[in-house]
Scaffold this active site. Structure first.
Site, short mmCIF file in Angstrom:
data_model
loop_
_atom_site.label_atom_id
_atom_site.label_comp_id
_atom_site.label_asym_id
_atom_site.label_seq_id
_atom_site.Cartn_x
_atom_site.Cartn_y
_atom_site.Cartn_z
N CYS A 216 -7.58 7.68 -17.07
CA CYS A 216 -8.43 6.50 -16.85
C CYS A 216 -8.96 5.87 -18.13
O CYS A 216 -9.60 4.82 -18.08
CB CYS A 216 -9.60 6.87 -15.94
SG CYS A 216 -9.09 7.47 -14.32
N CYS B 115 -15.06 8.72 -18.05
CA CYS B 115 -14.43 10.03 -17.85
C CYS B 115 -12.94 9.80 -17.60
O CYS B 115 -12.50 8.67 -17.38
CB CYS B 115 -15.06 10.74 -16.66
SG CYS B 115 -14.93 9.81 -15.11
#
Length: 475
Positions: free
Chosen positions: A139, A459
């Site tokens: 991500c 994250c």
């Protein structure tokens, strides 16, 4: 389709940059601890207030002697669309010689276009002399693309780099089973008809079962949603808190969309359809509606649902990053300086989604700033429970001392500065494209709110994380 998405933003980035040029090329330079403090109820979610109301002091610049200033000239993205809803179309007619290098991120790769950055650049009409490569870091893939661009410019290798990310979840590669793949490869090597018939005769119905991609950790075999549910439970994040935060995200995103704040979104005509001009996942609901949804991962007692999780999304993003000297020489008016950044990693089983907690204090220390110096926060919202767990971890002296080797807590960002134009829960999360959205949003919010420093944190799968400090460009 990923190629089409990137071509669109690669081309459109240059039209936006042209529009961002100053009318004059002359620009004046200004050379288990107590964590209850963030257990917020619905009425406590603060809405944005003008920067001048909570911090009117002037601050020093983060420019460093002998270090090249690197600027964000502009950023664009396609509308972020729920997977399976709408396709995207190229935009054309833009200059192709404005960049020295192209770096793109992607997570779910297509074998035929493993270096999707290069294929998209060629397909968009860029010179075959312009190098391009693709990065992947879950991500934070486009964050990695941007910091790679920063490194190339800082090293003197380039003056202008386009960085971005793309994800097309509506058409992900689906593999044959391992047994079927082995049989097909052997069939391709078979030299006699008898050998081929023997291999064909060995195929069983079970061989035809496809392998679908899953958002799961290779090292733990646990889905990210399952991990988010466990993390929320570990930090005592209730279902109510998660639903309240999800509602906040959608409400603020809707307000930003209606108010024209999401100016990085480009419009275009889809063949056979209407013009697509906005994100289609923003759907404010009521707490009563959210409460009716069942747990999505840990059943029946989990707290993570479809509504308080980010949804599968199609989209692409791009930013033009340049040395300040080159940008001004070309007549561009930059939007922000890209300053210090860090990458972190931790236990992918029990701390998979705590990247922001670990990365934030490190980047603040690297910049010589404190949490109070930051005017704008943009954190990636993978799950409401993940955000709330990070905020509670950041507010915990016990967590800081036990797991981070720190004497005191980091402190949680004040909510009136936090994701005030919505976030991934509402805008969507095309895995590799979100990082550029975060950085561009910080730049735009700093301009709008009159702040000086912004902080991006996210994250990523593998227990990794990223944070970057962004400084507003003098207007």
């Amino acid at each position: 389709m990923s190629l089409s998405l990137i071509r669109t933003v690669l081309l459109t980035a240059f039209s936006f940059c042209s529009a961002a040029r100053s009318l004059s090329t002359s620009v004046h330079l200004q050379a288990q601890g107590n964590v209850s403090g963030v257990m917020l109820t619905c009425e406590k979610w603060k809405m944005p207030i003008p920067f001048s109301q909570y911090n009117s002091k002037s601050k020093k610049t983060l420019a460093k002697p002998g270090v090249k200033n690197i600027v964000l000239v502009d950023g664009v993205r396609t509308p972020f669309l729920q997977s399976g809803t709408t396709g995207l179309l190229n935009r054309t007619g833009l200059p192709k010689d404005a960049v020295d290098y192209i770096v793109y991120g992607t997570v779910i790769q297509e074998v035929k276009t493993s270096n999707v950055a290069r294929e998209a650049a060629l397909g968009a009409g860029f010179s075959d002399k312009t190098p391009a490569h693709t990065v992947t870091m879950a991500c934070i893939s486009s964050n990695q693309a941007m910091t790679t661009a920063v490194g190339l410019i800082a090293a003197g290798q380039c003056d202008a780099v386009v960085a971005g990310g793309v994800e097309f979840m509506s058409d992900v590669p689906i593999r044959h089973s391992r047994k079927m793949r082995k049989t097909m490869l052997s069939l391709n090597k078979a030299k006699t008809l008898g050998a081929r018939l023997s291999l064909l005769g060995s195929i069983r119905l079970a061989h035809l079962s496809p392998e679908l991609p899953a958002v799961a950790e290779f090292s733990t075999a646990e889905t990210m949603g399952h991990s988010a549910d466990r993390l929320a439970a570990a930090f005592g994040v209730s279902r109510l808190e998660q639903d309240e935060f999800a509602l906040r995200s959608h409400t603020l995103a809707k307000k930003a969309q209606d108010g024209g704040m999401l100016s990085d979104v480009i419009s275009f005509k889809v063949p056979g359809r209407d013009i697509v001009s906005k994100d289609n996942g923003i759907r404010p609901a009521t707490m009563e509606q959210l409460a009716k949804l069942k747990p999505a991962f840990i059943k029946p007692h989990g707290t993570v649902t479809a509504a308080n999780s980010s949804f599968l999304t199609d989209g692409a993003s791009a930013v033009l990053i340049m040395s300040e000297e080159k940008a001004l020489a070309m007549g561009y008016k930059p939007k922000a300086y890209l300053r210090d950044f860090v990458y972190v990693s931790q236990d992918p089983k029990d701390q998979l989604l705590l990247g922001p907690t670990y990365a934030t204090p490190k980047v603040l220390e690297k910049s010589g700033l404190t949490l109070n110096d930051i005017d704008v926060f943009e954190f990636h919202e993978a799950f409401a429970g993940q955000i709330m767990a990070n905020l509670k971890a950041m507010e915990s002296d016990w967590f800081a001392q036990t797991y981070m080797g720190r004497k005191t807590k980091v402190g949680a960002p004040p909510m009136e500065k936090f994701n005030t134009w919505g976030g991934s829960l509402s805008l969507g999360h095309p895995f590799a494209a979100t990082g550029c959205r975060l950085v561009t949003t910080v730049a735009h919010r700093l301009q709008k709110e009159g702040g000086q420093y912004g902080l991006v944190a996210a994250c990523a799968a593998g227990g990794q994380g990223h944070a970057m400090v962004i400084e507003a460009y003098p207007q």
